[in-house]
Write a protein that holds these residues in place. Structure first.
Motif, PDB file in Angstrom:
ATOM      1  N   ARG A   1       1.023   1.736  -5.544  1.00 43.74           N
ATOM      2  CA  ARG A   1       2.397   2.144  -5.206  1.00 43.74           C
ATOM      3  C   ARG A   1       2.451   2.858  -3.863  1.00 43.74           C
ATOM      4  N   TRP A   2       1.421   3.649  -3.565  1.00 42.67           N
ATOM      5  CA  TRP A   2       1.381   4.447  -2.329  1.00 42.67           C
ATOM      6  C   TRP A   2       0.077   4.103  -1.592  1.00 42.67           C
ATOM      7  N   PRO A   3       0.048   2.996  -0.835  1.00 45.98           N
ATOM      8  CA  PRO A   3      -1.212   2.490  -0.264  1.00 45.98           C
ATOM      9  C   PRO A   3      -1.950   3.457   0.643  1.00 45.98           C
ATOM     10  N   GLY A   4      -1.256   4.373   1.294  1.00 52.38           N
ATOM     11  CA  GLY A   4      -1.940   5.300   2.193  1.00 52.38           C
ATOM     12  C   GLY A   4      -2.377   6.605   1.553  1.00 52.38           C
ATOM     13  N   TYR A   5      -2.218   6.707   0.238  1.00 57.76           N
ATOM     14  CA  TYR A   5      -2.430   8.007  -0.416  1.00 57.76           C
ATOM     15  C   TYR A   5      -3.881   8.484  -0.303  1.00 57.76           C
ATOM     16  N   ASN A   6      -4.840   7.617  -0.640  1.00 64.95           N
ATOM     17  CA  ASN A   6      -6.243   8.033  -0.596  1.00 64.95           C
ATOM     18  C   ASN A   6      -6.661   8.478   0.796  1.00 64.95           C
ATOM     19  N   GLU A   7      -6.260   7.715   1.794  1.00 62.51           N
ATOM     20  CA  GLU A   7      -6.617   8.070   3.168  1.00 62.51           C
ATOM     21  C   GLU A   7      -6.000   9.403   3.563  1.00 62.51           C
ATOM     22  N   ARG A   8      -4.767   9.624   3.145  1.00 62.33           N
ATOM     23  CA  ARG A   8      -4.085  10.876   3.483  1.00 62.33           C
ATOM     24  C   ARG A   8      -4.796  12.079   2.864  1.00 62.33           C
ATOM     25  N   ILE A   9      -5.179  11.963   1.599  1.00 66.91           N
ATOM     26  CA  ILE A   9      -5.863  13.068   0.940  1.00 66.91           C
ATOM     27  C   ILE A   9      -7.243  13.288   1.558  1.00 66.91           C
ATOM     28  N   ALA A  10      -7.934  12.197   1.882  1.00 66.75           N
ATOM     29  CA  ALA A  10      -9.237  12.336   2.528  1.00 66.75           C
ATOM     30  C   ALA A  10      -9.114  13.047   3.869  1.00 66.75           C
ATOM     31  N   ARG A  11      -8.082  12.715   4.626  1.00 64.27           N
ATOM     32  CA  ARG A  11      -7.862  13.374   5.911  1.00 64.27           C
ATOM     33  C   ARG A  11      -7.537  14.845   5.722  1.00 64.27           C
ATOM     34  N   TYR A  12      -6.750  15.151   4.707  1.00 68.22           N
ATOM     35  CA  TYR A  12      -6.404  16.542   4.425  1.00 68.22           C
ATOM     36  C   TYR A  12      -7.661  17.338   4.094  1.00 68.22           C
ATOM     37  N   ILE A  13      -8.543  16.747   3.304  1.00 69.21           N
ATOM     38  CA  ILE A  13      -9.774  17.433   2.925  1.00 69.21           C
ATOM     39  C   ILE A  13     -10.670  17.635   4.145  1.00 69.21           C
ATOM     40  N   LEU A  14     -10.761  16.636   5.007  1.00 72.07           N
ATOM     41  CA  LEU A  14     -11.570  16.763   6.222  1.00 72.07           C
ATOM     42  C   LEU A  14     -11.003  17.836   7.153  1.00 72.07           C
ATOM     43  N   ASP A  15      -9.686  17.867   7.301  1.00 72.86           N
ATOM     44  CA  ASP A  15      -9.057  18.846   8.195  1.00 72.86           C
ATOM     45  C   ASP A  15      -9.074  20.251   7.596  1.00 72.86           C
ATOM     46  N   ASP A  16      -8.992  20.336   6.270  1.00 72.46           N
ATOM     47  CA  ASP A  16      -9.022  21.612   5.542  1.00 72.46           C
ATOM     48  C   ASP A  16      -8.063  22.649   6.142  1.00 72.46           C
TER      49      ASP A  16
END
Length: 293
Positions: A251-266
């Protein structure tokens, strides 16, 4: 004077909704924490999703009779699954804001008032999530880690309460404890029980739907809630991820990438450091030994 006697009128606070399914010991600890942390008259709805353990309804009924809180118990005739049980509870709480609180949590200090103040700070905040030991992106002291519960959770809550809240933006609320604005529930509806069935992923989907309509999700960085983790789902055999994660990403194709980026940026590195400094200052003033076991 009791520590809760001078607080906000409990009738003006969100309704605390606790979905329950088995997990007797965790539920008992959660109810005791509600009695400790909430002012008399605070509204609480226990939503028992047809727990098959006969001890659970007895525990809930006894607590509702004894507590000084304005508590109400609803027992489903059949098991609905977590998302549908929550949706029913949302309907049963009228037009008030709600705080959805997992039954394997132990809230600390003036947590409910802090969450209410967070929602009141900006009418476009759809959800607010407090700090926790085991809260994924809002975990403290270690980010995205299931930290052990602190030996003195009240001290950690007191340290958080010392901070001037900044309410950092989150990509999603975290389901162990999330304050939900009623206006956002009206705007985007409740959880998608048809898609997410028994549970997992429904709160992330809800947050993304709300964000698509212009709402925001934030960390309530002056509140703290202990989370023990997944006790209510243990008997069902459900676990995070799986088919529901695939449905969420479809449903939200960019969700995993967005969360991964958030975790990397912290982006919560700074807020965690401020909380750690407040905790160290508190410990220096009143030495209590190690705050984490």
């Amino acid at each position: 004077m009791s520590p809760v006697s001078a607080r906000t009128d409990p009738g003006r606070l969100p309704v605390v909704v606790v979905p329950v399914f088995n997990a007797l010991e965790a539920v008992d600890a959660c109810l005791a924490a509600l009695d400790r942390s909430l002012a008399p008259g605070t509204r609480v709805l226990l939503a028992d999703d047809a727990s098959p353990d006969p001890r659970v309804p007895a525990l809930l009924e006894g607590w509702v009779r004894r507590t000084r809180l304005a508590a109400r118990l609803v027992r489903r005739e059949r098991n609905l699954g977590f998302p549908a049980n929550c949706n029913a509870a949302f309907a049963e709480t009228g037009e008030d804001d709600v705080v959805l609180l997992n039954s394997d949590t132990e809230p600390q200090g003036p947590w409910l008032e802090r969450l209410a103040a967070c929602l009141a700070s900006d009418p476009r905040i759809a959800s607010a999530t407090p700090w926790s030991n085991n809260g994924e992106i809002v975990s403290f002291p270690h980010f995205v880690s299931p930290n052990p519960a602190p030996a003195d959770p009240a001290a950690l809550a007191a340290a958080a309460a010392r901070l001037a809240p900044a309410y950092p933006v989150l990509p999603t609320a975290v389901g162990f404890c999330m304050a939900l604005r009623r206006a956002a529930l009206r705007a985007v509806g409740g959880f998608d029980a048809e898609t997410f069935g028994r549970g997992y992923g429904e709160e992330n989907d809800w947050c993304l739907r709300a964000e698509a309509h212009g709402w925001r999700h934030v960390l309530c960085d002056d509140a703290y809630v202990v989370h023990h983790g997944h006790a209510s789902f243990a008997a069902t055999g459900l676990a995070p991820g799986g088919e529901n994660l695939r449905r969420l990403n479809a449903r939200w194709p960019g969700y995993n990438e967005r969360i991964a980026r958030y975790i990397l940026d912290d982006p919560l590195r700074g807020p965690r450091q401020r909380l750690a400094e407040a905790l160290a200052m508190l410990a220096a003033e009143s030495p209590q030994g190690d705050l984490f076991r």
